[in-house]
Enzyme design. Structure first.
Site, mmCIF file in Angstrom:
data_model
loop_
_atom_site.group_PDB
_atom_site.id
_atom_site.type_symbol
_atom_site.label_atom_id
_atom_site.label_comp_id
_atom_site.label_asym_id
_atom_site.label_seq_id
_atom_site.Cartn_x
_atom_site.Cartn_y
_atom_site.Cartn_z
ATOM 1 N N SER A 1 11.176 -79.320 -14.299
ATOM 2 C CA SER A 1 11.861 -80.611 -14.207
ATOM 3 C C SER A 1 13.363 -80.387 -14.261
ATOM 4 C CB SER A 1 11.439 -81.506 -15.371
ATOM 5 O OG SER A 1 12.244 -82.664 -15.473
ATOM 6 N N TYR B 1 9.810 -83.740 -24.550
ATOM 7 C CA TYR B 1 9.534 -83.292 -23.180
ATOM 8 C C TYR B 1 10.552 -82.243 -22.733
ATOM 9 C CZ TYR B 1 8.380 -83.749 -18.182
ATOM 10 O OH TYR B 1 8.010 -83.497 -16.880
#
Length: 275
Positions: A133, A146
């Site tokens: 990501s 996250y």
């Protein structure tokens, strides 16, 4: 020969699109999901699907055994994609919550990799592709759990790439930014389980920012791309003779990747805080 790939997190979003796109290109796709009902739905759509739960070591081993039983012992590629988010301020996140997200987003990925590497070594080739990501490149408030897992995946994958350089196994990172998916909606149960925001000294900040983002549909994010944009990079990573070590997807990933290289930390922090 038909090439085979095991993909995780195929119930929706990036994994779902990748499974269908690769099947159309002639790949034999094992599209795994955590839920049996999602697997049944994908089977109805013409995919080969069975369960894989990253938080369950027996489930991981069984999924690899199922895939190789169907191919006669081979597996050409792995796409580690399944993950979840747990929003909230780090000071409000119980350590058990952090353990839970690492179990799925990091430890399960590592376990699955260790199962497939011997198969790829024995057959003399393989690809391991990891879906990271933009939040594996730069941090962002409220997303500490996250972000921590994606930073861990970045480091794990970089080391794995170096260690596999003397083998015929290629290791690749894909780093999306905003992509249409259910990750926000799917994060709500984890937020409600682990974050007692009403007792937080940041309760007013939760009400003015995070809760609105979590519970109110705001439409598409700026620069948001469909999951098919990831599939294009994945196809190159899988089918190129010499894939790149990492593939950026979406404008924010390119921008943040560049800023991280050229700006001092305080300047980058200031930009991220405004965003």
């Amino acid at each position: 020969m038909v090439r085979s790939i095991l993909i995780t997190g195929c119930s929706s979003g990036i994994g779902y699109r990748a499974a269908h796109d690769l099947k159309l290109r002639g790949w034999r796709v094992f599209a795994t999901c955590r839920s049996e009902s999602d697997c049944a739905r994908l089977c109805d759509e013409g995919l080969e699907s069975f369960s894989l739960d990253y938080a369950d070591a027996a489930s991981i081993a069984a999924a690899v055994a199922e895939a190789t039983a169907r191919t006669g012992g081979t597996l050409d590629a792995l796409y580690n994609n399944g993950a979840f988010a747990l929003p909230g301020a780090l000071e409000d996140l119980p350590t058990d919550g952090l353990r839970a997200i690492f179990e799925t987003n990091v430890f399960g990925w590592h376990d699955l990799i260790r199962h497939v590497i011997p198969i790829m070594r024995a057959q003399g080739q393989g690809r391991i592709v990891q879906c990271s990501s933009v939040l594996g490149l730069v941090p962002m408030k409220w997303r500490g759990a996250y972000v921590s897992t994606k930073f861990a995946i970045e480091g794990l994958t970089d080391v794995l790439r170096l260690e596999m350089a003397d083998t015929p196994i290629k290791v690749v990172l894909i780093e999306p930014g905003p992509v249409t998916s259910k990750i926000r909606v799917n994060s709500i149960p984890h937020f409600e389980r682990w974050i007692d925001w009403r007792a937080s000294p940041r309760a007013a900040q939760y009400e003015s920012s995070l809760l609105k983002r979590l519970y109110k549909s705001r439409g598409r994010d700026p620069f948001e791309l469909p999951p098919s944009a990831i599939s294009k990079k994945l196809i190159h990573a899988l089918e190129s003779r010499n894939p790149r070590p990492r593939y950026y997807v979406t404008a924010p990933t390119h921008i943040m990747g560049a800023l991280r290289r050229v700006l001092p930390t305080r300047a980058l922090d200031a930009i991220i805080r405004r965003g």
